[in-house]
Design an enzyme around this catalytic site. Structure first.
Site, PDB file in Angstrom:
ATOM      1  N   HIS A 169       0.796  -1.231   0.000  1.00 40.74           N
ATOM      2  CA  HIS A 169       0.000   0.000   0.000  1.00 40.74           C
ATOM      3  C   HIS A 169       0.831   1.285   0.000  1.00 40.74           C
ATOM      4  O   HIS A 169       0.286   2.371  -0.160  1.00 40.74           O
ATOM      5  CB  HIS A 169      -0.951   0.033   1.210  1.00 40.74           C
ATOM      6  CG  HIS A 169      -0.260   0.416   2.487  1.00 40.74           C
ATOM      7  ND1 HIS A 169       0.448  -0.488   3.229  1.00 40.74           N
ATOM      8  CD2 HIS A 169      -0.153   1.610   3.124  1.00 40.74           C
ATOM      9  CE1 HIS A 169       0.964   0.125   4.276  1.00 40.74           C
ATOM     10  NE2 HIS A 169       0.614   1.398   4.241  1.00 40.74           N
TER      11      HIS A 169
HETATM   12  C1  UD1 Z   1      -1.924   6.320   5.149  1.00 43.37           C
HETATM   13  C2  UD1 Z   1      -0.626   6.800   5.778  1.00 43.37           C
HETATM   14  C3  UD1 Z   1       0.367   5.654   5.834  1.00 43.37           C
HETATM   15  C4  UD1 Z   1      -0.229   4.445   6.508  1.00 43.37           C
HETATM   16  C5  UD1 Z   1      -1.507   4.071   5.786  1.00 43.37           C
HETATM   17  C6  UD1 Z   1      -2.169   2.861   6.386  1.00 43.37           C
HETATM   18  C7  UD1 Z   1      -0.073   9.187   5.336  1.00 43.37           C
HETATM   19  C8  UD1 Z   1       0.839  10.079   4.594  1.00 43.37           C
HETATM   20  N1  UD1 Z   1      -0.001   7.869   5.004  1.00 43.37           N
HETATM   21  O1  UD1 Z   1      -1.625   5.959   3.810  1.00 43.37           O
HETATM   22  O2  UD1 Z   1       1.508   6.051   6.564  1.00 43.37           O
HETATM   23  O3  UD1 Z   1       0.678   3.363   6.442  1.00 43.37           O
HETATM   24  O4  UD1 Z   1      -2.397   5.208   5.844  1.00 43.37           O
HETATM   25  O5  UD1 Z   1      -3.156   2.365   5.540  1.00 43.37           O
HETATM   26  O6  UD1 Z   1      -0.818   9.631   6.180  1.00 43.37           O
HETATM   27  N2  UD1 Z   1      -8.628   5.576   0.347  1.00 43.37           N
HETATM   28  C9  UD1 Z   1      -9.828   4.912   0.298  1.00 43.37           C
HETATM   29  N3  UD1 Z   1     -10.534   4.768   1.453  1.00 43.37           N
HETATM   30  C10 UD1 Z   1     -10.108   5.234   2.651  1.00 43.37           C
HETATM   31  C11 UD1 Z   1      -8.898   5.925   2.686  1.00 43.37           C
HETATM   32  C12 UD1 Z   1      -8.157   6.080   1.552  1.00 43.37           C
HETATM   33  O7  UD1 Z   1     -10.252   4.478  -0.767  1.00 43.37           O
HETATM   34  O8  UD1 Z   1     -10.802   5.042   3.662  1.00 43.37           O
HETATM   35  C13 UD1 Z   1      -7.829   5.738  -0.881  1.00 43.37           C
HETATM   36  C14 UD1 Z   1      -8.043   7.077  -1.563  1.00 43.37           C
HETATM   37  O9  UD1 Z   1      -7.882   6.892  -2.934  1.00 43.37           O
HETATM   38  C15 UD1 Z   1      -6.880   7.897  -1.049  1.00 43.37           C
HETATM   39  C16 UD1 Z   1      -5.794   6.859  -0.962  1.00 43.37           C
HETATM   40  O10 UD1 Z   1      -6.453   5.661  -0.556  1.00 43.37           O
HETATM   41  O11 UD1 Z   1      -6.570   8.965  -1.865  1.00 43.37           O
HETATM   42  C17 UD1 Z   1      -4.679   7.185  -0.013  1.00 43.37           C
HETATM   43  O12 UD1 Z   1      -5.219   7.338   1.289  1.00 43.37           O
HETATM   44  P1  UD1 Z   1      -4.425   8.171   2.409  1.00 43.37           P
HETATM   45  O13 UD1 Z   1      -5.147   8.136   3.687  1.00 43.37           O
HETATM   46  O14 UD1 Z   1      -4.078   9.491   1.856  1.00 43.37           O
HETATM   47  O15 UD1 Z   1      -3.076   7.378   2.517  1.00 43.37           O
HETATM   48  P2  UD1 Z   1      -2.771   5.816   2.738  1.00 43.37           P
HETATM   49  O16 UD1 Z   1      -2.071   5.319   1.498  1.00 43.37           O
HETATM   50  O17 UD1 Z   1      -3.907   5.046   3.255  1.00 43.37           O
END
Ligand code: UD1
Length: 361
Positions: A202
């Site tokens: 991820h």
């Molecule tokens: C975040 C953390 C990372 C952690 C991870 C655990 C930061 C910079 N990164 O990364 O350190 O290891 O969480 O999972 O804070 N999305 C969904 N549903 C959700 C949330 C996110 O579909 O509930 C998708 C969206 O497309 C979003 C992308 O995932 O843009 C990234 O989500 P984000 O929370 O920004 O970062 P993670 O990659 O989850």
């Protein structure tokens, strides 16, 4: 004493759970503020259920966005709540955008910050987490370093807060929930394989970079053992966007929805070994109840203790290298000799809360 506990993503819910349980046991006055950086049921609500946590006192609906937007929205939302509840300390965990926003909001209101999981470094500046944790460590009053290595890093950087070695709360959570997971998880019912490798991907630097993503797909498609792949929604989106998801539809790969906490513990217990870019899984795998080996799909790790103690090997994402190292080592690492976890003995939450009680009274 009032404590504000900030969470926003799946790993923060898991790693703050032991703190929340200990505060409840000690009858302390605490508030849970959830930015909802993670909002999907499978990444958020499911974890509250699995970890038996009370609902957050405040939820912020921050959601996804660019890093600046996400951090900024969380900062604005958290500040309003802190002004209202006036806590004596704000606790943040790890290195997410939520954690940075929580620490910044607090420090600007002159509220001391306690940073749980302080002092981790990958020195890989492609990682948003590397920026976040450096900043948080340098504005925190109390830094809870999981290990001696983390302690030394913080001392070497001359942080101005006080540093304590506590272990990592992730081990507390594993120990508390492992037996419940074995009883309650029903994930086995949907698994196609008896013998499998647990695989999770991820990290932004892996899935938002097309070359790395293509390399990872090549690794998985050519992998020598069966793979069970609980998929983060963002990984799924990126694989679909680049038409790579169909490549993974092969008999030795089973893609499943993001695993809840109990299901993940069950998978960790029953897998042969792990292939992952997750930080948390590198720690969880070292818990004595699992004692599993992780091949790390990253250039660098911030969990160097796991490597030093023989629980992990950092392989990067170049297919030839990864596949040949896995082939060369996999038979040796399936039954690891039992050894203690470098991330503590399961009492990190108690140590952290005792420090806070002593310092703030
Ligand atoms: C975040 C953390 C990372 C952690 C991870 C655990 C930061 C910079 N990164 O990364 O350190 O290891 O969480 O999972 O804070 N999305 C969904 N549903 C959700 C949330 C996110 O579909 O509930 C998708 C969206 O497309 C979003 C992308 O995932 O843009 C990234 O989500 P984000 O929370 O920004 O970062 P993670 O990659 O989850």
């Amino acid at each position: 004493m009032k404590i504000a506990i900030i969470i926003g993503t799946r790993p923060e819910i898991i790693k703050m759970a032991p703190i929340i349980h200990f505060c409840t046991k000690e009858n302390l006055n605490f508030y849970i503020i959830h930015t909802e950086q993670h909002y999907d049921k499978g990444l958020s609500e499911q974890f509250f259920d699995d970890l038996n946590l009370r609902k957050p006192d405040y939820s912020l609906n921050v959601g996804s966005g660019t890093h600046g937007m996400q951090t900024g929205n969380a900062l604005i939302g958290i500040e309003k709540i802190l002004i209202k509840i006036v806590p004596d300390i704000v606790l943040v965990q790890g290195d997410t955008n939520t954690a940075l926003a929580g620490a910044l909001a607090a420090v600007k209101l002159h509220i001391p910050v306690g940073h749980i999981e302080a002092g981790l470094r990958s020195y890989d500046l492609r990682m948003p987490e590397e920026h976040n944790r450096r900043l948080i460590d340098h504005i925190s009053s109390y830094l809870f370093a999981p290990t001696e290595e983390n302690f030394k890093i913080l001392k070497g950087e001359n942080v101005w807060g006080e540093v304590f070695i506590t272990g990592n709360t992730v081990i507390d959570a594993c120990i508390r929930h492992y037996k419940i997971a074995l009883e309650r998880s029903s994930i086995r019912k949907i698994l196609r394989f008896k013998k499998f490798v647990l695989c999770t991907i991820h990290r932004a630097e892996n899935i938002d970079d097309l070359t790395n993503l293509q390399n990872i797909v090549e690794i998985l498609v050519n992998f020598p053992d069966n793979l069970v792949l609980p998929i983060h929604p963002h990984t799924k989106k990126q694989l679909e966007l680049h038409n790579l998801i169909t490549k993974l539809k092969t008999p030795h790969i089973q893609i499943i929805p993001p695993a809840g906490y109990l299901d993940l513990l069950w998978l960790l217990k029953h897998c042969m070994y792990v292939l992952s870019d997750s930080g948390g899984i590198q720690e969880e795998a070292t818990a004595p109840v699992f004692n599993k080996f992780v091949f790390v799909l990253r250039e660098k790790t911030d969990r160097i203790e796991a490597v030093k103690k023989g629980f992990a090997m950092v392989l990067g994402t170049i297919p030839q290298k990864v596949l040949s190292e896995v082939q060369k080592n996999k038979d040796k690492i399936i039954n690891l000799p039992k050894k203690p976890s470098p991330y503590g003995d399961g009492n990190a939450a108690q140590k952290i809360i005792r420090v806070i009680q002593q310092k703030l009274h």
